[in-house]
Design a protein around this motif. Structure first.
Motif, PDB file in Angstrom:
ATOM      1  N   GLY A  21       6.456   6.278   4.209  1.00 18.09           N
ATOM      2  CA  GLY A  21       6.811   4.869   4.130  1.00 18.09           C
ATOM      3  C   GLY A  21       7.741   4.356   5.204  1.00 18.09           C
ATOM      4  N   ILE A  48       1.699   7.321   1.618  1.00 14.85           N
ATOM      5  CA  ILE A  48       1.574   5.869   1.745  1.00 14.85           C
ATOM      6  C   ILE A  48       0.721   5.591   2.977  1.00 14.85           C
ATOM      7  CG2 ILE A  48       2.858   3.736   2.178  1.00 14.85           C
ATOM      8  CD1 ILE A  48       5.235   5.266   0.712  1.00 14.85           C
ATOM      9  N   HIS A  72      11.805   3.965   0.404  1.00 14.31           N
ATOM     10  CA  HIS A  72      10.687   3.002   0.458  1.00 14.31           C
ATOM     11  C   HIS A  72      10.408   2.421  -0.927  1.00 14.31           C
ATOM     12  CE1 HIS A  72       6.674   1.405   1.480  1.00 14.31           C
ATOM     13  NE2 HIS A  72       6.291   1.919   0.321  1.00 14.31           N
TER      14      HIS A  72
END
Length: 344
Positions: free
Chosen positions: A73, A134, A335
């Motif tokens: 992230g 992510i 994140h």
């Protein structure tokens, strides 16, 4: 110079960080500790060049660590050039040309990792993979890391700022000049002057940006060991004011400092700067400069680290990440913690 967002729209250098933060929803995530992750991937960093050693021994590991942080992230990744200097490479037997090439290569590898990551995002049917990665198309900046003179010395003096009476402003500018020129022209989106331990070196960096007409914008990140001043004992307010005075410095803040000090340091910086405040603390562990190792069981866990994050943002920080001994797990947790603060 400038970077483009995922839609191909240019982000101007003069307002790069503010534009970037707006596109990120008001807050952005910086990556975490690099050397620890290189070692986890199998690198041997017992060398004065530290993580920069991998630029010529294990560049694939450098790329892998960048990808780990992007998939955790991170919105900003820093090149593996913190301890990379022409002087340091020459001491290892490299020519000036080879040394300069290695410096530029540090940024190229980070940019390659960003490209690989964007390809993975395009190939993914979801913003998150089944294993927690992510994979979200978003603006990502590559910052060229510039460590202090003390980092080159590899004697722990970046944690004291004590360089001796022979090191003056001219010496520091001459030491850093060529490296800054090279990294400014390497394709990085910005220059990250980090772990700056004293006012003198901050002044050297700012003057270089002006004297060399560096077009690539920069940030200044200082370190502290008492939560009041920078590690040399110089006033943090005076150091931050140096960054505030330079239009080419687009953000100021703190790195490689125990988390317990960060809130007070943000509150100290905020009244003297109009620029975004960045913070990327270490894990809180103590560093033994003589033995060149981190003292185990002196830091905090990710679970203890992350609750600080929203308090830091509430106090004024808008760029948050980790430094030494933090990991992709730390960044993934940051994140997640910041997701609720984003306005997009």
């Amino acid at each position: 110079m400038g970077t483009s967002d995922v839609n191909g729209k240019s982000l101007s250098s003069s307002s790069l960080v503010k534009d970037f933060l707006r596109k990120c929803g008001g807050v952005a995530v910086i990556d975490g500790g690099f050397a620890t992750e290189l070692e986890r991937h199998g690198a041997d960093l017992n060398d004065p060049l530290w993580s920069a050693k991998c630029l010529f021994t294990d560049p694939h590991l450098v790329r892998a660590v960048h990808l780990d942080y992007l998939e955790a992230g991170a919105d900003i990744i820093l090149s593996s050039s913190y301890q990379a200097t022409i002087q340091g490479f020459k001491a290892k037997g490299y020519s000036v040309e080879e040394s300069e090439s290695l410096l530029k290569r540090s940024v190229e590898i980070a940019c390659e990792a960003r490209d690989v990551y964007y390809n993975r995002c395009r190939e993914s049917s979801s913003d998150h993979s089944t294993d927690g990665k992510i994979l979200k198309q978003r603006p990502i900046l590559v910052a060229a890391s510039v460590g202090s003179y003390g980092a080159y010395l590899a004697d722990g003096s970046e944690y004291s700022g004590e360089y001796g009476d022979t090191v003056d402003l001219k010496f520091l500018k001459d030491f850093h000049r060529r490296r800054v020129q090279l990294l400014a022209d390497s394709g990085a989106d910005l220059i990250a002057f980090e772990t700056v331990p004293n006012k003198l070196e901050a002044q050297a960096f700012v003057e270089l940006l002006k004297e060399e007409d560096i077009k690539t914008p920069a940030w200044l990140a200082f370190n502290s060991k008492d939560g009041v001043n920078v590690v040399s004992g110089d006033s943090l307010l005076e150091c931050a004011a140096i960054g505030e005075s330079c239009e080419k410095v687009l953000a100021v803040g703190i790195n490689c400092t125990p988390p317990r000090f960060i809130l007070d340091l943000i509150l100290s910086i905020k009244p003297v700067t109009t620029k975004p405040i960045l913070i990327y603390p270490n894990s809180g562990e103590s560093y033994d400069g003589i033995r060149k190792e981190w003292v185990s069981n002196t830091g905090i866990t990710d679970e203890d680290f992350v609750p600080y994050v929203n308090k830091w943002c509430e106090a004024g920080a808008s760029l948050v990440g980790g430094c030494c001994r933090t990991t992709p797990n730390t960044i993934r947790a940051i994140h997640k913690a910041l997701s609720g603060r984003r306005t997009v």
